[in-house]
Design a protein around this motif. Structure first.
Motif, short mmCIF file in Angstrom:
data_model
loop_
_atom_site.label_atom_id
_atom_site.label_comp_id
_atom_site.label_asym_id
_atom_site.label_seq_id
_atom_site.Cartn_x
_atom_site.Cartn_y
_atom_site.Cartn_z
N ILE A 172 0.95 -1.24 0.15
CA ILE A 172 0.17 0.01 0.03
C ILE A 172 0.92 1.43 -0.16
CG2 ILE A 172 -0.14 -0.08 2.47
CD1 ILE A 172 -2.88 1.19 2.47
N VAL A 214 -8.31 1.23 -5.16
CA VAL A 214 -7.98 -0.18 -5.40
C VAL A 214 -8.07 -0.49 -6.81
CG1 VAL A 214 -8.03 -2.63 -4.86
CG2 VAL A 214 -8.45 -0.74 -3.19
N TRP A 225 -9.44 -5.27 0.52
CA TRP A 225 -8.51 -4.34 1.29
C TRP A 225 -9.20 -3.80 2.41
CZ3 TRP A 225 -3.73 -3.17 1.62
CH2 TRP A 225 -2.87 -3.88 0.81
N ARG A 261 -8.47 -5.70 5.42
CA ARG A 261 -7.16 -5.64 5.74
C ARG A 261 -6.97 -4.44 6.63
NH1 ARG A 261 -3.76 -7.34 0.49
NH2 ARG A 261 -4.78 -9.31 0.03
N PRO A 300 -2.77 -0.50 -3.85
CA PRO A 300 -3.67 0.40 -3.30
C PRO A 300 -3.37 1.66 -2.83
CG PRO A 300 -3.83 -1.85 -2.67
CD PRO A 300 -2.93 -1.81 -3.64
#
Length: 313
Positions: free
Chosen positions: A110, A300, A178, A181, A140
């Motif tokens: 990320i 994303v 995501w 996460r 991302p």
């Protein structure tokens, strides 16, 4: 898969306190390694050595060492929490290209990128580098605003199970994964929103369509609910869950309202490449909400996305 590497794009001369605070919180919650990256460039310095390449190279290196010295104290809070942290400074005229090239070398999960805010008006400034990163970042991208996250991070996934905006089918699952996460790293809660619009009664002129308007509304609504339910099933959510919101209105307006109502800290959306003509004609959801959105925005990309910026520039 957890977050193991975080790249933080530090903009030279900008106030990075809140950006670093958010990076620290993500790293602490995920156990990720952090790399602070700064792309520096000074046109005046370059123009002073146009005809002496050796002297220019020496000046560039000295300038980078100066920036490195400025970045060094920023690593202290990470080291105090035993978070692995490193820094990298490069000389590059185009920030977005430099960031993408760094991503291709470092392989982060990320990227945190700050967006600038007007001090008086409360609006944000998005320059060419911001938009280029939104389009080209292959991992991302978290666009960080000057807004503090709540203690329990409120993360929302904006999904589109009908793919009305040319979203690849797998992208919704990437968005949800995501979002999960981020929830795990922030010890927050996951929310999901979807918006759709039925053709307004005022624009229907055919008498047969007018007769069937209520039936059509019901059908469209039912199809969206069914598609959303199918998408959410693997995640243990249903359309009746308090964490799931459906809004019957145009997506940009629905998102802005939802973020305010649900006090969202991070909104996770899908980003797909669009042609220039399409962007001029209708714009993208991201372009229409980014300035007014009272939350950080995570963009994303679909599986298999490849940036047009290559490794070496």
């Amino acid at each position: 898969m957890d977050i193991s590497k975080i790249l933080v794009n530090i903009e030279q001369g900008a106030d990075s306190a809140l950006l670093l605070e958010k990076a620290l919180r993500l790293a602490e919650g995920s156990g990720a390694k952090v790399e602070l990256f700064c792309c520096c460039y000074n046109a005046s310095l370059r123009n002073s050595y146009l005809f002496d390449k050796a002297a220019l190279s020496h000046a560039e290196q000295a300038y980078q060492r100066h920036i490195e010295a400025e970045l060094e104290p920023l690593t202290t809070p990470f080291k105090e929490l035993n978070i692995e942290v490193d820094m990298d400074v490069c000389w590059h005229r185009h920030q977005a290209e430099a960031v993408v090239q760094k991503i291709l070398r470092f392989g982060p999960d990320i990227v945190l990128h700050p967006v600038k805010q007007h001090s008086r008006l409360g609006h944000y400034i998005f320059d060419q580098a911001d938009w280029q990163l939104i389009r080209e970042c292959p991992v991302p991208l978290l666009l960080v605003k000057q807004k503090v996250w709540s203690d329990g991070g409120h993360v929302a996934a904006a999904v589109d199970p009908f793919h009305e905006c040319d979203l690849p089918a797998a992208l919704d699952h990437m968005i949800l994964e995501w979002a999960r996460r981020m929830v795990h790293a922030l010890e927050g809660d996951l929310k999901v929103m979807h918006s759709f619009s039925v053709l307004p009664h005022s624009v229907i002129f055919d008498e047969h369509l007018v007769t069937d308007f209520e039936s059509m509304q019901h059908t469209v609504r039912t199809l969206h609910v069914e598609a959303l339910a199918k998408l959410l099933k693997p995640y243990g959510l249903t359309t009746d869950s308090p964490a799931v919101t459906l809004k019957e209105k145009e997506t940009p307006q629905a998102i802005l309202e939802y973020v305010d109502e649900a006090h969202i800290d991070i909104l996770v959306v899908g980003g797909v490449a669009r042609g220039m003509v399409d962007r001029i004609l209708v714009g993208s959801t991201i372009e229409r909400i980014l300035d007014d959105l009272k939350a950080d925005l995570m963009v994303v990309k679909p599986p298999g996305f490849v940036s047009s910026i290559d490794h070496n520039g």
